[in-house]
Every structure is written in C-alpha cells, then in structure tokens.
Motif scaffolding. Structure first.
Motif, PDB file in Angstrom:
ATOM      1  N   GLN A 136      39.916  43.401  40.190  1.00 35.04           N
ATOM      2  CA  GLN A 136      41.246  44.003  40.170  1.00 35.04           C
ATOM      3  C   GLN A 136      41.345  45.064  39.083  1.00 35.04           C
ATOM      4  O   GLN A 136      40.719  44.949  38.030  1.00 35.04           O
ATOM      5  N   VAL A 137      42.157  46.086  39.360  1.00 36.52           N
ATOM      6  CA  VAL A 137      42.365  47.187  38.426  1.00 36.52           C
ATOM      7  C   VAL A 137      43.806  47.142  37.919  1.00 36.52           C
ATOM      8  O   VAL A 137      44.754  47.041  38.720  1.00 36.52           O
ATOM      9  N   TYR A 138      43.967  47.221  36.610  1.00 35.98           N
ATOM     10  CA  TYR A 138      45.276  47.223  35.967  1.00 35.98           C
ATOM     11  C   TYR A 138      45.373  48.422  35.031  1.00 35.98           C
ATOM     12  O   TYR A 138      44.369  48.865  34.466  1.00 35.98           O
ATOM     13  N   VAL A 139      46.598  48.908  34.825  1.00 31.66           N
ATOM     14  CA  VAL A 139      46.842  49.953  33.833  1.00 31.66           C
ATOM     15  C   VAL A 139      48.095  49.590  33.043  1.00 31.66           C
ATOM     16  O   VAL A 139      49.065  49.063  33.594  1.00 31.66           O
ATOM     17  N   GLY A 140      48.062  49.840  31.744  1.00 30.19           N
ATOM     18  CA  GLY A 140      49.224  49.524  30.920  1.00 30.19           C
ATOM     19  C   GLY A 140      48.902  49.629  29.443  1.00 30.19           C
ATOM     20  O   GLY A 140      47.953  50.310  29.046  1.00 30.19           O
ATOM     21  N   ASN A 141      49.672  48.902  28.645  1.00 30.52           N
ATOM     22  CA  ASN A 141      49.582  49.024  27.184  1.00 30.52           C
ATOM     23  C   ASN A 141      49.363  47.697  26.467  1.00 30.52           C
ATOM     24  O   ASN A 141      49.318  47.671  25.241  1.00 30.52           O
ATOM     25  N   ASP A 142      49.225  46.605  27.219  1.00 31.13           N
ATOM     26  CA  ASP A 142      49.066  45.280  26.629  1.00 31.13           C
ATOM     27  C   ASP A 142      47.603  44.857  26.721  1.00 31.13           C
ATOM     28  O   ASP A 142      47.112  44.510  27.799  1.00 31.13           O
ATOM     29  N   ALA A 144      46.401  42.312  24.879  1.00 37.95           N
ATOM     30  CA  ALA A 144      46.346  40.875  24.637  1.00 37.95           C
ATOM     31  C   ALA A 144      46.402  40.094  25.949  1.00 37.95           C
ATOM     32  O   ALA A 144      45.787  39.032  26.067  1.00 37.95           O
ATOM     33  N   ASP A 145      47.127  40.606  26.926  1.00 39.81           N
ATOM     34  CA  ASP A 145      47.276  39.930  28.217  1.00 39.81           C
ATOM     35  C   ASP A 145      47.120  40.970  29.324  1.00 39.81           C
ATOM     36  O   ASP A 145      48.103  41.459  29.882  1.00 39.81           O
ATOM     37  N   PRO A 146      45.885  41.350  29.651  1.00 37.22           N
ATOM     38  CA  PRO A 146      45.664  42.459  30.587  1.00 37.22           C
ATOM     39  C   PRO A 146      46.359  42.300  31.925  1.00 37.22           C
ATOM     40  O   PRO A 146      46.837  43.285  32.499  1.00 37.22           O
ATOM     41  N   LYS A 147      46.437  41.078  32.427  1.00 41.34           N
ATOM     42  CA  LYS A 147      47.027  40.872  33.754  1.00 41.34           C
ATOM     43  C   LYS A 147      48.547  40.957  33.752  1.00 41.34           C
ATOM     44  O   LYS A 147      49.179  40.867  34.799  1.00 41.34           O
TER      45      LYS A 147
END
Length: 203
Positions: A136-142, A144-147
């Motif tokens: 799975q691919v994620y994008v964001g700013n966290d 500590a908890d990628p999901k």
C-alpha cells in the motif's frame, strides 16, 4: 509571480480559492502528461528524459528509510529506490531489500509538503515479484503512524519488472510510504518516483 503577489485586492478566502484552483490545474496537467507517457511506454520515468520540463520527480536523491536491511553481499539500502535508475535486476545493485519483517515499510522524506499527483514504483524484475502483493502507498506528514496518513492505493501489478502508477489525488504531504500490511514478508523495490507540486500557503 507568487500567489500572494497576484492577489489583486481579493479577500483571503478568495485568494486561497484561486490559489488552490491554480495549483490543481498545474498538478493535473503534469499528472496527465506523466500518466500518458507511462501507460504508453510501460517503464519508469527515470528512463524517460522527455518528461523533463513537465513534471519533477520529487523523490530522487531525497533521504529514505526502511524497516530493515537484508543481510546479503549486495546491500539493499533504502536510498537505492531513489537513485534515478529503473533497472529491476537485483544484481545491478539498485534495489532496496528488507528482511522478512512483519509489515515491512519504506518511506522517502521529500523535505517539504507537496501536493502529490502520482507515485510510480518499479518492481524487481529478476525474481519474486509476487512479494509486493497487497503493498500500500500512503502520503502525509505522520511518520509515527504511517497508516494514519492518506491512503493512495494498492500495488496491483506484481509481475516481474512491473511499473505501478498510483494516484494520490493531489493530497499534500512530506512523506511517501510503501507498506506491506498484515503479514511477514520481504519488501524489495527497485525505484520510486513521486510527482507533485509545491502547494500554495493557506491563510
């Protein structure tokens, strides 16, 4: 001219709206250009110099991290995935490789927040492409908890040497993650490219 300079007496709300609209137009023009070339040629854009001037690969040369490094004479460092080479052969020393981790992960730090149009990922071409099944691919700013970040989508083509293009719909973030959820597995990737633009500041 920056978004702030082009305000022309607009209220902050009107300026933010115009800024966002301009950002999305540029983002989708670049994204559509990228997708057209990728679908037409079926290879990672690092091998396609004609993309120059249309969209920027935000990931190349940026800091990268992964859950572990596989113990092997060929070292599968996280940075191999952003070295600009789309060679899918493990023995070309340009792929990342973790141990057999529970929910292995890899991510790149883009250095700032960008509206992400698409993430392009090159699978290993000489062996074991099916290991990426369900990644799975994620994008964001966290970090500590990628999901907990925005979920762009799954890797759907796990054939040897496959190139997956995952849309992130302009979602803004500094980090792009690839995770294999829910099982113990080796994670190997031979190139990751991230395409997007710098967003306008919202006031």
């Amino acid at each position: 001219m920056t978004c702030q300079e082009s305000g022309g007496g607009k209220s902050p709300r009107e300026l933010a709206k115009a800024c966002n609209e301009g950002r999305m137009v540029k983002l989708w023009v670049g994204l559509l250009t990228t997708l057209t070339i990728l679908v037409g040629h079926g290879e990672a854009s690092a091998c396609k110099p004609e993309l120059d001037g249309y969209v920027q690969n935000l990931a190349q040369g940026r800091p990268t991290f992964q859950s572990s490094v596989y113990s092997h004479p060929i070292v599968g460092l996280a940075s191999n995935a952003v070295d600009g080479s789309c060679n899918g052969d493990w023995y070309a020393k340009s792929c990342i490789h973790t141990n057999n981790d529970l929910e292995p992960w890899w991510y790149v730090d883009l250095g700032d927040r960008y509206g992400i149009g698409a993430v392009v990922m090159k699978n290993r071409g000489d062996c074991c492409g099916e290991r990426l099944d369900g990644a799975q691919v994620y994008v964001g700013n966290d970090i500590a908890d990628p999901k907990s970040n925005f979920y762009c989508g799954p890797i759907t083509d796990t054939s040897l040497g496959s190139v997956n293009t995952i849309s992130c719909y302009g979602y803004e973030g500094q980090y792009v993650f690839i995770i294999i959820p829910g099982r113990q597995e080796y994670l190997h990737i031979c190139e990751v490219e991230v395409f997007g633009i710098k967003g306008c500041p919202m006031r």
